[in-house]
Design an enzyme around this catalytic site. Structure first.
Site: not given
Ligand code: GLV
Ligand code: GLV
Length: 319
Positions: A239, A268, A286
């Site tokens: 993250r 984001e 992402h």
């Molecule tokens: C994606 O970022 C997830 O947490 O699956």
């Protein structure tokens, strides 16, 4: 019959499985994700909601859904978007999708590692720019990863899958013992645990694979980046807020760090403009779990969780 609400489009195969039940299924079908008010309207009256990581599940969300809500099934392994205490207080089950996306995410992390150390993004941009180039002995040299050490902050399923890829490419594996690697993987990979501060100071690459929590917010901060080896690399597929992004941009711009490969951002989908200026940064939108097989498996697991709870059974992957 219950009402199942899904806040984003999902693969058709997963949607079909839900429609084949006797429940009422509503799936957000806007070209853009729902705005906050559209989201709150969408979930009103739902017994089960399949959420995505940009949906903030808080008191307001739970109020909007109503007291009949029984489960929030996040279509993600991370669940930092969900107020667990608020859900618990209302008896709402929360589930995530572990065990189905670790290889996909490790692929992207490893892809970023090769991309940044071998300057793939930079090379691609050069060709597409139309600027002249020639093979030269010292042209656009990157760094080898073979024989280097990768330091993992977070060595769960994703971190371990990343370690396997790195090991296959001749890297040594280290991990922060605050977020340890399990056996037998640690022995198989000859992985060395060490305190986080020692790890950041002693590796050639630091790769983040921890969940975002109060403890891991800015776990890679300015001070730790300053302690990293000159010319070392940072990879983040966890993250964005696990890293102080502004400090990272500064450590890259100053030349202290050799480069960064990022799939996630602090705010984001906004990307810090300072990062966009830098050639030695590879930026992805992402994509960690973004392949058809993985997203289908994630949505199927979220659906199974919802159907189990609606049927009064335990959820397969409650958090
Ligand atoms: C994606 O970022 C997830 O947490 O699956
Ligand atoms: C992923 O499933 C992890 O917890 O690392």
């Amino acid at each position: 019959m219950a009402r199942i609400c899904i806040t984003d489009a999902i693969p058709e195969a997963s949607a079909e499985k839900l429609r084949a039940t006797n429940h009422e299924v509503s799936i957000w079908d806007g070209a853009e994700p729902p705005t906050r008010s559209e989201l709150l309207e969408l979930v009103a009256g739902a017994d089960a909601v399949l959420t995505v990581l940009s949906d903030g599940v808080d008191e307001e969300f739970l109020d909007a859904a109503g007291p009949q809500l029984r489960i929030v099934a996040n279509v993600a392994v991370g669940y930092n978007n969900i107020d667990l205490a608020a859900c618990r207080a209302r008896g709402v089950v929360v589930t995530n999708t572990p065990g189905v996306l670790f290889d996909a995410t490790a692929d992207i992390a490893f892809g970023l590692l090769l991309a940044v150390t071998r300057r793939l993004g930079e090379g691609e941009r050069l060709i597409r720019s139309g600027r002249p180039w020639r093979y030269r002995t010292t042209f656009m040299l990157g760094r080898s990863i073979e024989g280097k050490t990768i330091g993992l902050i977070g060595a769960g399923q994703i971190g371990t899958a990343m370690a396997r890829r790195c090991r296959a490419f001749g890297m040594a594996i280290a991990y922060a013992e605050e977020h340890p690697m399990r056996e037998p993987a640690a022995s198989e990979l000859a992985a060395t645990g060490m305190p986080l501060d020692e790890l950041v100071a002693g590796c050639d690459v630091i790769s983040l694979h921890c969940p975002l929590t109060a403890e891991t917010h800015h776990i890679l901060n300015a001070e730790r980046m300053a302690a990293m080896r000159p010319g070392s690399y940072v990879i983040n597929t966890a993250r964005g807020a696990c890293i102080d992004e502004q400090a990272l941009a500064e450590a890259l711009a100053s030349g202290h760090l050799g480069g960064a490969g990022l799939d996630v951002y602090e705010d984001e989908p906004r990307v810090n403009p300072a990062l966009l200026e830098l050639e030695n940064v590879v930026l992805l939108p992402h994509l960690g779990s973004a392949n058809i097989e993985t997203r289908t498996a994630m949505c199927d697991l979220a659906a199974e969780n919802a159907l189990a709870v609606l049927a009064g059974r335990p959820a397969p992957s409650a958090v």
